[in-house]
Design a protein around this motif. Structure first.
Motif, PDB file in Angstrom:
ATOM      1  N   MET A   1       0.827  -1.203   0.000  1.00  0.00           N
ATOM      2  CA  MET A   1       0.000   0.000   0.000  1.00  0.00           C
ATOM      3  C   MET A   1       0.863   1.254   0.000  1.00  0.00           C
ATOM      4  SD  MET A   1      -2.901   1.418  -0.179  1.00  0.00           S
ATOM      5  CE  MET A   1      -4.033   0.053   0.095  1.00  0.00           C
ATOM      6  N   VAL A   2       1.975   1.188   0.768  1.00  0.00           N
ATOM      7  CA  VAL A   2       2.858   2.346   0.819  1.00  0.00           C
ATOM      8  C   VAL A   2       3.408   2.664  -0.555  1.00  0.00           C
ATOM      9  CG1 VAL A   2       5.011   3.252   1.764  1.00  0.00           C
ATOM     10  CG2 VAL A   2       3.457   1.950   3.240  1.00  0.00           C
ATOM     11  N   ASN A   3       3.838   1.616  -1.283  1.00  0.00           N
ATOM     12  CA  ASN A   3       4.369   1.826  -2.630  1.00  0.00           C
ATOM     13  C   ASN A   3       3.297   2.376  -3.558  1.00  0.00           C
ATOM     14  OD1 ASN A   3       6.933   0.942  -1.953  1.00  0.00           O
ATOM     15  ND2 ASN A   3       6.509  -1.187  -2.510  1.00  0.00           N
ATOM     16  N   GLU A   4       2.063   1.907  -3.402  1.00  0.00           N
ATOM     17  CA  GLU A   4       0.962   2.399  -4.223  1.00  0.00           C
ATOM     18  C   GLU A   4       0.703   3.872  -3.947  1.00  0.00           C
ATOM     19  OE1 GLU A   4      -2.477   0.016  -3.667  1.00  0.00           O
ATOM     20  OE2 GLU A   4      -1.566  -1.813  -4.487  1.00  0.00           O
ATOM     21  N   ASP A   5       0.757   4.264  -2.676  1.00  0.00           N
ATOM     22  CA  ASP A   5       0.558   5.667  -2.320  1.00  0.00           C
ATOM     23  C   ASP A   5       1.665   6.528  -2.913  1.00  0.00           C
ATOM     24  OD1 ASP A   5      -1.720   5.019  -0.924  1.00  0.00           O
ATOM     25  OD2 ASP A   5      -0.756   5.029   1.049  1.00  0.00           O
ATOM     26  N   ARG A   6       2.895   6.036  -2.859  1.00  0.00           N
ATOM     27  CA  ARG A   6       4.029   6.796  -3.409  1.00  0.00           C
ATOM     28  C   ARG A   6       3.868   6.964  -4.926  1.00  0.00           C
ATOM     29  NH1 ARG A   6       9.140   8.901  -1.978  1.00  0.00           N
ATOM     30  NH2 ARG A   6       9.969   9.714  -3.934  1.00  0.00           N
ATOM     31  N   GLN A   7       3.472   5.905  -5.597  1.00  0.00           N
ATOM     32  CA  GLN A   7       3.259   5.996  -7.037  1.00  0.00           C
ATOM     33  C   GLN A   7       2.134   6.974  -7.367  1.00  0.00           C
ATOM     34  OE1 GLN A   7       2.584   1.963  -8.318  1.00  0.00           O
ATOM     35  NE2 GLN A   7       4.702   1.329  -7.965  1.00  0.00           N
ATOM     36  N   TYR A   8       1.125   6.979  -6.531  1.00  0.00           N
ATOM     37  CA  TYR A   8       0.023   7.919  -6.738  1.00  0.00           C
ATOM     38  C   TYR A   8       0.500   9.354  -6.564  1.00  0.00           C
ATOM     39  CZ  TYR A   8      -4.635   9.974  -6.273  1.00  0.00           C
ATOM     40  OH  TYR A   8      -5.761  10.752  -6.450  1.00  0.00           O
ATOM     41  N   LEU A   9       1.307   9.591  -5.541  1.00  0.00           N
ATOM     42  CA  LEU A   9       1.824  10.934  -5.293  1.00  0.00           C
ATOM     43  C   LEU A   9       2.739  11.410  -6.417  1.00  0.00           C
ATOM     44  CD1 LEU A   9       2.616  10.705  -1.471  1.00  0.00           C
ATOM     45  CD2 LEU A   9       0.845  12.104  -2.549  1.00  0.00           C
ATOM     46  N   GLU A  10       3.467  10.485  -7.017  1.00  0.00           N
ATOM     47  CA  GLU A  10       4.382  10.856  -8.099  1.00  0.00           C
ATOM     48  C   GLU A  10       3.641  11.409  -9.316  1.00  0.00           C
ATOM     49  OE1 GLU A  10       6.797   7.435  -8.781  1.00  0.00           O
ATOM     50  OE2 GLU A  10       8.037   7.762  -6.981  1.00  0.00           O
ATOM     51  N   LYS A  11       2.364  11.087  -9.426  1.00  0.00           N
ATOM     52  CA  LYS A  11       1.570  11.642 -10.519  1.00  0.00           C
ATOM     53  C   LYS A  11       1.391  13.154 -10.380  1.00  0.00           C
ATOM     54  CE  LYS A  11      -1.118   7.403 -11.261  1.00  0.00           C
ATOM     55  NZ  LYS A  11      -2.473   6.793 -11.274  1.00  0.00           N
ATOM     56  N   ILE A  42       8.871  15.118  -0.852  1.00  0.00           N
ATOM     57  CA  ILE A  42       9.356  14.164  -1.862  1.00  0.00           C
ATOM     58  C   ILE A  42       9.525  14.823  -3.229  1.00  0.00           C
ATOM     59  CG2 ILE A  42       8.423  12.143  -0.684  1.00  0.00           C
ATOM     60  CD1 ILE A  42       6.056  12.204  -2.618  1.00  0.00           C
ATOM     61  N   PHE A  43       9.052  16.063  -3.363  1.00  0.00           N
ATOM     62  CA  PHE A  43       9.241  16.800  -4.612  1.00  0.00           C
ATOM     63  C   PHE A  43       9.098  18.285  -4.311  1.00  0.00           C
ATOM     64  CE2 PHE A  43       7.949  18.800  -8.586  1.00  0.00           C
ATOM     65  CZ  PHE A  43       8.836  18.232  -9.484  1.00  0.00           C
ATOM     66  N   ILE A  44       9.951  19.101  -4.932  1.00  0.00           N
ATOM     67  CA  ILE A  44       9.859  20.544  -4.709  1.00  0.00           C
ATOM     68  C   ILE A  44      10.383  21.293  -5.927  1.00  0.00           C
ATOM     69  CG2 ILE A  44      12.103  20.638  -3.553  1.00  0.00           C
ATOM     70  CD1 ILE A  44      10.869  22.800  -1.674  1.00  0.00           C
ATOM     71  N   ASN A  99      -6.274   9.281  -1.960  1.00  0.00           N
ATOM     72  CA  ASN A  99      -6.275   8.185  -2.934  1.00  0.00           C
ATOM     73  C   ASN A  99      -7.701   7.777  -3.297  1.00  0.00           C
ATOM     74  OD1 ASN A  99      -7.213   6.659  -0.765  1.00  0.00           O
ATOM     75  ND2 ASN A  99      -5.264   5.599  -0.439  1.00  0.00           N
ATOM     76  N   ASP A 100      -7.816   6.705  -4.035  1.00  0.00           N
ATOM     77  CA  ASP A 100      -9.134   6.266  -4.507  1.00  0.00           C
ATOM     78  C   ASP A 100     -10.072   5.845  -3.379  1.00  0.00           C
ATOM     79  OD1 ASP A 100      -8.268   6.712  -7.075  1.00  0.00           O
ATOM     80  OD2 ASP A 100      -7.652   4.625  -7.420  1.00  0.00           O
ATOM     81  N   LYS A 101      -9.512   5.575  -2.212  1.00  0.00           N
ATOM     82  CA  LYS A 101     -10.321   5.202  -1.051  1.00  0.00           C
ATOM     83  C   LYS A 101     -10.588   6.403  -0.149  1.00  0.00           C
ATOM     84  CE  LYS A 101      -8.632   0.441  -1.058  1.00  0.00           C
ATOM     85  NZ  LYS A 101      -7.941  -0.634  -0.291  1.00  0.00           N
ATOM     86  N   ASN A 102     -10.304   7.582  -0.660  1.00  0.00           N
ATOM     87  CA  ASN A 102     -10.520   8.843   0.062  1.00  0.00           C
ATOM     88  C   ASN A 102      -9.646   8.946   1.306  1.00  0.00           C
ATOM     89  OD1 ASN A 102     -11.878  11.349  -0.077  1.00  0.00           O
ATOM     90  ND2 ASN A 102     -13.218  10.761   1.608  1.00  0.00           N
ATOM     91  N   LYS A 103      -8.503   8.290   1.290  1.00  0.00           N
ATOM     92  CA  LYS A 103      -7.538   8.360   2.393  1.00  0.00           C
ATOM     93  C   LYS A 103      -6.488   9.417   2.047  1.00  0.00           C
ATOM     94  CE  LYS A 103      -3.630   5.854   4.336  1.00  0.00           C
ATOM     95  NZ  LYS A 103      -2.777   4.637   4.193  1.00  0.00           N
ATOM     96  N   LEU A 104      -6.191  10.287   2.997  1.00  0.00           N
ATOM     97  CA  LEU A 104      -5.163  11.303   2.776  1.00  0.00           C
ATOM     98  C   LEU A 104      -3.794  10.637   2.703  1.00  0.00           C
ATOM     99  CD1 LEU A 104      -4.700  14.458   2.666  1.00  0.00           C
ATOM    100  CD2 LEU A 104      -4.007  14.246   5.050  1.00  0.00           C
ATOM    101  N   VAL A 105      -3.076  10.887   1.612  1.00  0.00           N
ATOM    102  CA  VAL A 105      -1.741  10.302   1.446  1.00  0.00           C
ATOM    103  C   VAL A 105      -0.668  11.371   1.270  1.00  0.00           C
ATOM    104  CG1 VAL A 105      -2.606   8.133   0.513  1.00  0.00           C
ATOM    105  CG2 VAL A 105      -2.095  10.022  -1.049  1.00  0.00           C
ATOM    106  N   GLY A 106      -1.079  12.579   0.918  1.00  0.00           N
ATOM    107  CA  GLY A 106      -0.078  13.625   0.701  1.00  0.00           C
ATOM    108  C   GLY A 106      -0.712  14.996   0.576  1.00  0.00           C
TER     109      GLY A 106
END
Length: 226
Positions: A1-11, A42-44, A99-106
């Motif tokens: 799940m952590v990797n999925e969240d990171r990939q989502y944030l990279e978008k 993780i990005f700036i 994310n798609d589950k409405n969970k705050l990831v970033g």
């Protein structure tokens, strides 16, 4: 799940670059990964404005957002004031990345350096002999009432963040911490907890030292607040 969240944030990285390119070199755009508050950036883009970089910590506002869970009812907070460690003034906004589950990831954060604009606005106001300051905007309708006075301190180091947050509360005391009653110390711990201080690893030890109490006492106070 952590990797999925990171990939989502990279978008959101290209979106951050897009925003920075449109607004210009006085706009810093940051993507935070909330899973690690001490290294959340993780990005700036245009990080030279605040002096921050990838791997730096969250801000006091980010911690407060995580602790209060205000993001459940809102999608963003906009047009609040922030300050930088070099004395700058910012007009800032934060978008809650869920994310798609409405969970705050970033978080996607914009910080526009308005330091020189404020100086120019003061000069214009003086020339106009007391006319309204053209920089001061009316209340923002998008903000919930409790966020109208939102502020933020932009820094990179987690230890500096912790010191700033604890000092902002302890510094208001009119008597030395060692002369406070237990109940008064509990109330200070309550306020620091609501600010998210204890989301940082060194939070307990820093608060214990500042209040002249032991770390077990801080944990005991926190248990009483539950």
């Amino acid at each position: 799940m952590v990797n999925e969240d990171r990939q989502y944030l990279e978008k959101f990285f290209p979106i951050a670059s897009f925003i920075a390119a449109i607004i210009g070199p006085k706009c810093e755009v940051v993507v935070h990964d909330i899973s690690d508050p001490e290294r959340s950036i993780i990005f700036i883009e245009n990080g030279y404005i605040s002096g921050r970089q990838v791997g730096d910590a969250s801000t006091d506002l980010v911690l407060k957002i995580l602790k209060s869970e205000a993001y459940h009812e809102e999608h963003f907070i906009a047009n609040y004031k922030a300050s930088g460690k070099f004395g700058q003034s910012f007009r800032s906004s934060t978008y809650f990345i869920k994310n798609d589950k409405n969970k705050l990831v970033g978080l996607l954060c914009l910080n526009i350096d308005v330091t020189h604009m404020e100086v120019a606005a003061e000069w214009v106001q003086h020339i106009l002999q007391g006319g309204p300051n053209p920089y001061i905007a009316p209340p923002v309708a998008e903000l919930p009432q409790e966020e109208k006075q939102t502020t933020e301190y932009l820094q990179g180091n987690a230890d500096d963040l912790l010191q700033h947050m604890v000092s902002s509360v302890i510094g208001r005391l009119t008597i030395p911490p060692d002369r406070l009653s237990s109940q008064e110390k509990i109330e200070i711990v309550r306020e620091l907890n609501e600010l998210g201080v204890f989301l940082l690893k060194g939070g307990v030890s820093q608060v214990a030292a500042s209040l002249s109490i032991s770390e077990p006492t801080v944990y005991r106070y926190l248990q009483k607040l539950k």
